[in-house]
Design an enzyme around this catalytic site. Structure first.
Site, short mmCIF file in Angstrom:
data_model
loop_
_atom_site.label_atom_id
_atom_site.label_comp_id
_atom_site.label_asym_id
_atom_site.label_seq_id
_atom_site.Cartn_x
_atom_site.Cartn_y
_atom_site.Cartn_z
N GLU A 140 97.30 10.53 69.31
CA GLU A 140 98.04 9.97 68.18
C GLU A 140 99.54 10.03 68.40
OE1 GLU A 140 95.45 11.99 68.00
OE2 GLU A 140 93.95 10.85 66.87
N HIS A 200 89.14 15.30 56.67
CA HIS A 200 89.05 13.83 56.67
C HIS A 200 89.33 13.23 55.29
CE1 HIS A 200 86.93 14.20 60.53
NE2 HIS A 200 86.90 12.90 60.63
C1 LIG Z 1 92.73 13.78 66.11
C2 LIG Z 1 91.58 12.92 65.81
N1 LIG Z 1 91.66 11.60 66.06
C3 LIG Z 1 90.61 10.80 65.82
C4 LIG Z 1 89.46 11.29 65.32
C5 LIG Z 1 88.27 10.37 65.05
N2 LIG Z 1 87.20 10.65 66.02
C6 LIG Z 1 86.22 11.51 65.71
S1 LIG Z 1 85.21 11.79 66.98
C7 LIG Z 1 86.05 10.75 67.97
C8 LIG Z 1 85.61 10.57 69.39
C9 LIG Z 1 85.71 11.82 70.16
O1 LIG Z 1 85.07 11.69 71.37
P1 LIG Z 1 84.77 12.89 72.32
O2 LIG Z 1 85.88 13.87 72.30
O3 LIG Z 1 84.42 12.35 73.64
O4 LIG Z 1 83.51 13.63 71.68
P2 LIG Z 1 82.07 13.03 71.31
O5 LIG Z 1 82.18 12.50 69.92
O6 LIG Z 1 81.71 12.02 72.31
O7 LIG Z 1 81.17 14.22 71.32
C10 LIG Z 1 87.11 10.17 67.29
C11 LIG Z 1 88.01 9.16 67.84
C12 LIG Z 1 89.42 12.67 65.02
N3 LIG Z 1 88.32 13.24 64.47
N4 LIG Z 1 90.46 13.46 65.30
#
Ligand SMILES: Cc1ncc(C[n+]2csc(CCOP(=O)(O)OP(=O)(O)O)c2C)c(N)n1
Lengths: 327, 327
Positions: B61, B130
């Site tokens: 971000e 959230h």
């Molecule tokens: C700082 C932040 N930005 C965006 C999000 C929205 N978000 C939640 S999970 C996710 C994907 C994360 O992917 P990864 O770290 O690979 O973990 P996975 O969900 O695949 O287990 C996003 C973009 C968030 N929760 N926190």
């Protein structure tokens, strides 16, 4: 087959994976019934990591996780009943119904959540390990995060601190190749994540995250190394999530064929086959695991259903240590 | 002609128009392209405009918001989507220390024409990482403008207005409103920034709301007719700059003010509005100003607790009856 060398542990790895799988299948069903609300991120497909890693931690060690943490919590020994009740929002949930699926906590088991800010848990893990180092406690902090977190500043800042101060953290990157809909190669200039950690001078290795034995052995080596001389270690566990990112995701970003291909590497039947081959598991043994797990989950649902809601008057309780803070 | 639309579709129409009409515009953010937008606002736009102009970013971000600032300095007109306001906190440095300061700090040499859009607000059982409504915080910061569309028409027409601004504009989209149905004028013109709107004229009391609080307040105003209270509803639309004139004009007529704000009461935007009325409209008042705000608690997951933590139509009605001396 060469298992962990301990037949009881070999079976327990299977049992934990089956528990996570069936628990989440039940949770998905309850979600469609509206019993569970909010976001629900399933771990199905990735169970070998939680089962393998947590099998090598002791009760004194700490765990920091993400919003995709049912598997980690279950494998840590947080009861299925208290997790289910949490997802129902009941007062008996492991976070009192305040957290829901994304925010499971159980400090008695040194399970420090349940963080829904991507990469948000990583600095906290570093701090837990700092305390251990400073207080000369021989404990390890296991920190789970997805490969998406590797793009965040907090990840890099934490890698540096942990390496600079030689803190006893085991970093566990669950690389399932997608962060929501963003494929690894569309988010990372260098897709070899283990090498990113290595660039901080941290011993790191990629591990087949679909192979529970490989995970358990790699985690064992890493934890032993950390206990021998504190200093972080990093495992990149390559895996795949079989389900949507959360319950609302139409999965526009990947093909059905790709998902099917990975499903052929499902860690549960793979491990089961190896146990059978080694004569460590027969039909009766497999059925027993299934029925024990089913009973545990059924009891969890009954517990959640029957549990009370927190009284609305308690809404402001625990915002601060003292009660009675003005609204 | 008035077109029926959801709030979400109206936003998408505005985004499509912006991308079509100005080649300098690009949409930048996590999962805006392949995933289809976390809230499906940008769904399909990458197919229409390509993945250079509808560009997925890694989870970073601070970096992509800062890159938005740089791109604006470099001659583009970025629209940066931050998935939710809680995640925007990772970019707070870039927002407060750079986006908001560069023009003034450089003696007027620099201009940051950038629009930042993000989802805000609770009510969807997403718990404490959230669900917050931090638009009031952002409104604290001079150098940025803060818009909070609460109607489908504003969802359609605020973005083009924001894109006309030479300085950073923040657009807070309450996530509960995305599926809201309504209409917009397809021959309309960009909304006037800094202008509140009287959404419902009335004689007895002024209800002041914005964003996600607006539909609840309008509902409360309808209910109040059954209590023979004729409430006027003022939609702030823009938090910075604030249209004090419209607020004070309304209070001068009704002589009573009730402010609805889903954020925490302490230091809330409602406090700012109340202070303005007290400073400039004190002698018009026949009753103390009232604020209906969110409870001072991190948002709980359980539905009954979350409902209790947020202003609701019935709590607004009760407050109004109190200020009217009817309760
Ligand atoms: C700082 C932040 N930005 C965006 C999000 C929205 N978000 C939640 S999970 C996710 C994907 C994360 O992917 P990864 O770290 O690979 O973990 P996975 O969900 O695949 O287990 C996003 C973009 C968030 N929760 N926190």
């Amino acid at each position: 087959m060469s298992g962990t060398g301990d037949p009881g542990r070999d079976l327990s790895l299977l049992r934990v994976m089956v528990l996570i799988r069936r628990f989440e299948e039940q949770a998905a069903e309850l979600y469609t019934q509206g019993k569970i609300r909010g976001f629900l991120h399933l771990y199905i497909g990735e169970e070998a990591i939680a089962a393998g890693v947590l099998s090598v931690l002791g009760p004194e060690d700490a765990v920091v996780s993400t919003y995709r943490e049912h598997g980690h919590a279950l494998a840590r020994g947080v009861s299925a009943a208290s997790i289910m009740a949490e997802m129902y929002g009941k007062a008996t949930g492991c976070s009192g119904g305040r957290g829901g699926s994304m925010h499971l906590f159980d400090v008695a088991r040194r399970f420090y959540g349940g963080n829904a800010i991507v990469a948000g848990g990583i600095p906290i893990a570093v701090g837990l390990a700092l305390a251990d180092r400073q207080l000369a406690r021989k404990r390890v902090t296991a920190c789970f995060f997805g490969e998406g977190a590797v793009a965040e500043g907090e990840f890099h800042e934490s890698m540096n601190l942990a390496a600079l101060w030689q803190l006893p953290v085991l970093f566990l990157c669950e690389n399932n190749f997608y962060a929501m809909g963003t494929a690894l190669q569309r988010s990372q200039a260098v897709t070899d994540i283990a090498s990113r950690a290595a660039s901080y001078g941290m011993p790191s290795e990629p591990v087949d995250g679909m192979d529970v034995l490989a995970v358990a052995q790699a985690a064992q080596r890493a934890v032993e190394a950390i206990r021998a001389s504190p200093g972080p270690r990093f495992l990149e566990l390559r895996t795949y999530r079989f389900r949507a990112h959360s319950m609302y995701d139409p999965e526009l970003y990947r093909s059905k064929e790709e998902v099917e291909r990975w499903k052929k590497r499902d860690p549960i039947p793979a491990w089961e086959a190896r146990l059978r081959e080694a004569g460590a598991l027969d039909d009766a043994g497999r059925a027993r695991i299934e029925s024990e797990v089913a009973a545990e989950i059924e009891a969890a649902v009954v517990f959640a259903e029957r549990s009370p809601w927190e009284p609305t008057e308690d809404l402001l309780k625990d915002v601060h240590t003292e009660e009675g803070i003005v609204a | 002609m008035r077109v029926r639309s959801t709030y979400r579709e109206a936003l998408r129409v505005a985004l499509r128009e912006a991308l079509r009409d100005d080649p300098r515009v690009l949409l930048l953010g996590e999962d805006v392209a392949f995933y289809g937008g976390a809230f499906a606002v940008s769904h399909g736009l990458h197919e229409e405009f390509g993945t250079e102009r509808v560009r997925d970013t890694p989870l970073s971000e601070s970096a992509f918001l800062g890159a938005g600032i740089g791109a604006a300095l470099g001659g583009l007109h970025p629209i940066v989507e931050v998935m939710t306001v809680n995640f925007s906190l990772l970019a707070l440095d870039q927002i407060v220390n750079s986006a908001a300061t560069l023009r003034h700090m450089s003696g007027g040499q620099m201009s940051v024409p950038m629009v930042v859009r993000m989802a805000t607000g609770g009510g969807r059982q997403l718990a404490a990482q959230h669900s917050h409504s931090l638009e009031g915080w952002y409104a604290h910061v001079p150098g940025i403008k803060v818009l909070a569309p609460g109607t489908v028409d504003d969802a359609r027409w605020m973005l083009p207005a924001a894109l006309r601004e030479p300085d950073p504009v923040f657009l807070f989209e309450n996530a509960r409103l995305y599926p809201m149905e309504g209409t917009y004028d397809d021959a309309g013109s960009p909304a006037e920034i800094g202008r509140a709107a009287v959404r419902r004229p009335g004689r007895d009391v002024t209800l002041i709301a914005f964003g996600g609080g607006l539909p609840k307040t309008l509902e409360a105003a309808e209910t109040l007719t059954a209590h023979s209270v004729d409430a006027e509803v003022v939609d702030l639309r823009t938090l910075r700059p604030l249209d004090a004139e419209t607020i004070l004009g309304s209070v001068r007529r009704t002589r009573r003010a009730v402010i609805v704000d889903e954020a925490w009461r302490t230091g809330s935007f409602a406090a700012e509005v109340a202070a303005r009325i007290a400073e400039e409209g004190f002698y018009d008042l026949e009753a103390p100003i009232l604020r209906i705000c969110g409870a001072e608690v991190p948002m709980p997951y359980a539905k009954h607790l979350e409902d209790a933590a947020l202003p609701q139509p019935h709590s607004i009605v009760q407050a109004v009856l109190r200020t009217m001396g009817r309760a």
